[in-house]
Design a protein around this motif. Structure first.
Motif, PDB file in Angstrom:
ATOM      1  N   MET A  28     -30.641  27.199 -57.410  1.00 42.82           N
ATOM      2  CA  MET A  28     -30.511  28.754 -56.547  1.00 42.82           C
ATOM      3  C   MET A  28     -28.793  29.542 -57.337  1.00 42.82           C
ATOM      4  O   MET A  28     -29.012  30.423 -57.367  1.00 42.82           O
ATOM      5  CB  MET A  28     -29.584  28.196 -55.016  1.00 42.82           C
ATOM      6  N   GLY A  34     -29.880  32.214 -51.749  1.00 41.85           N
ATOM      7  CA  GLY A  34     -29.495  31.039 -51.046  1.00 41.85           C
ATOM      8  C   GLY A  34     -30.550  30.924 -50.213  1.00 41.85           C
ATOM      9  O   GLY A  34     -29.858  30.101 -49.512  1.00 41.85           O
ATOM     10  N   ALA A  35     -32.115  31.241 -51.469  1.00 44.03           N
ATOM     11  CA  ALA A  35     -32.656  30.070 -50.884  1.00 44.03           C
ATOM     12  C   ALA A  35     -33.850  29.585 -51.470  1.00 44.03           C
ATOM     13  O   ALA A  35     -34.002  30.637 -52.740  1.00 44.03           O
ATOM     14  CB  ALA A  35     -32.914  30.328 -49.238  1.00 44.03           C
ATOM     15  N   ILE A  48     -38.995  25.809 -46.820  1.00 44.90           N
ATOM     16  CA  ILE A  48     -37.844  26.590 -47.694  1.00 44.90           C
ATOM     17  C   ILE A  48     -36.474  25.670 -47.108  1.00 44.90           C
ATOM     18  O   ILE A  48     -36.080  25.193 -46.241  1.00 44.90           O
ATOM     19  CB  ILE A  48     -37.716  28.048 -46.476  1.00 44.90           C
ATOM     20  N   THR A  50     -32.031  26.114 -47.773  1.00 50.78           N
ATOM     21  CA  THR A  50     -31.195  27.024 -48.174  1.00 50.78           C
ATOM     22  C   THR A  50     -29.891  26.398 -48.236  1.00 50.78           C
ATOM     23  O   THR A  50     -30.068  25.267 -48.182  1.00 50.78           O
ATOM     24  CB  THR A  50     -30.414  27.624 -47.012  1.00 50.78           C
ATOM     25  N   ASP A  51     -29.184  27.347 -49.226  1.00 51.89           N
ATOM     26  CA  ASP A  51     -27.659  26.424 -49.745  1.00 51.89           C
ATOM     27  C   ASP A  51     -26.876  25.827 -48.076  1.00 51.89           C
ATOM     28  O   ASP A  51     -26.201  24.822 -48.290  1.00 51.89           O
ATOM     29  CB  ASP A  51     -26.740  27.631 -50.423  1.00 51.89           C
ATOM     30  N   ARG A  52     -26.700  26.628 -46.777  1.00 49.53           N
ATOM     31  CA  ARG A  52     -26.433  25.497 -46.027  1.00 49.53           C
ATOM     32  C   ARG A  52     -26.897  24.875 -45.906  1.00 49.53           C
ATOM     33  O   ARG A  52     -26.279  23.667 -45.162  1.00 49.53           O
ATOM     34  CB  ARG A  52     -26.138  27.406 -44.800  1.00 49.53           C
ATOM     35  N   ASP A  53     -28.078  24.697 -45.140  1.00 45.85           N
ATOM     36  CA  ASP A  53     -29.005  23.379 -45.298  1.00 45.85           C
ATOM     37  C   ASP A  53     -29.158  22.061 -45.900  1.00 45.85           C
ATOM     38  O   ASP A  53     -28.477  20.929 -45.288  1.00 45.85           O
ATOM     39  CB  ASP A  53     -30.725  23.281 -45.359  1.00 45.85           C
ATOM     40  N   CYS A  70     -35.863  17.333 -51.599  1.00 42.30           N
ATOM     41  CA  CYS A  70     -35.876  18.405 -50.852  1.00 42.30           C
ATOM     42  C   CYS A  70     -36.890  18.350 -49.366  1.00 42.30           C
ATOM     43  O   CYS A  70     -36.748  19.071 -48.531  1.00 42.30           O
ATOM     44  CB  CYS A  70     -36.012  19.782 -51.944  1.00 42.30           C
ATOM     45  N   LYS A 100     -34.464  34.760 -41.632  1.00 38.81           N
ATOM     46  CA  LYS A 100     -34.029  35.906 -42.767  1.00 38.81           C
ATOM     47  C   LYS A 100     -34.068  36.109 -43.835  1.00 38.81           C
ATOM     48  O   LYS A 100     -34.209  36.895 -44.766  1.00 38.81           O
ATOM     49  CB  LYS A 100     -32.153  35.433 -42.545  1.00 38.81           C
ATOM     50  N   ARG A 101     -35.549  34.701 -44.259  1.00 43.31           N
ATOM     51  CA  ARG A 101     -35.829  35.454 -45.634  1.00 43.31           C
ATOM     52  C   ARG A 101     -38.090  34.646 -45.308  1.00 43.31           C
ATOM     53  O   ARG A 101     -37.940  34.812 -44.740  1.00 43.31           O
ATOM     54  CB  ARG A 101     -35.244  34.046 -46.784  1.00 43.31           C
ATOM     55  N   SER A 115     -35.437  39.263 -47.813  1.00 41.23           N
ATOM     56  CA  SER A 115     -34.616  39.062 -47.267  1.00 41.23           C
ATOM     57  C   SER A 115     -34.074  40.201 -46.444  1.00 41.23           C
ATOM     58  O   SER A 115     -34.693  41.274 -46.423  1.00 41.23           O
ATOM     59  CB  SER A 115     -33.270  38.653 -48.486  1.00 41.23           C
TER      60      SER A 115
END
Length: 138
Positions: A28, A34-35, A48, A50-53, A70, A100-101, A115
């Motif tokens: 990333m 970010g995903a 998928i 994400t960085d938040r995940d 993952c 969002k993606r 995105s």
């Protein structure tokens, strides 16, 4: 008709479900995204991340990203859109699933991602407002 392929960000890359999250974070960072779509052993979309995940579902819970696959963060049925889908179909898919993606698939292969930024460049102000209210407002 504007298609998904016309508005997507090309060149998206998979990460394999068996790779560790630290590898995903490095990819990333290198790609400045970010995903990442996650693929199974047959290079088919299986999720998928994400960085938040990575932060919320791994690090914040005391898990080690170098020891967490993952696949451990992939939840639910992954959503995607065909490259030839109309932008209204893209918008509907993202709104109805509050995402969002969205990966773009052509001939069963990942060719890009759509995105919020991609949508913002191609939608009317009213469509953008509806998207934001639907995805963020509830």
């Amino acid at each position: 008709m504007t298609t998904a392929k016309e508005i997507m960000h090309p060149g998206a890359q998979w990460i394999k479900r068996e790779e560790m999250l630290d590898q995903a974070a490095r990819l990333m960072a290198r790609l400045d995204v970010g995903a990442l779509p996650v693929s199974d052993e047959n290079e088919r979309l299986c999720g998928i991340i994400t960085d938040r995940d990575i932060v919320v579902k791994c690090i914040a819970k005391g898990r080690n990203p170098a020891e967490t696959k993952c696949a451990d963060l992939c939840e639910g049925t992954p959503r995607w859109v065909d490259a030839n889908a109309d932008v209204s179909d893209v918008l509907h898919e993202m709104e109805s699933h509050r995402i969002k993606r969205l990966p773009v698939i052509e001939n069963k292969r990942l060719i890009g991602m759509i995105s919020e930024a991609d949508l913002a460049q191609h939608l009317t102000d009213d469509q953008i407002a509806e998207f934001a209210e639907t995805v963020y407002g509830r």
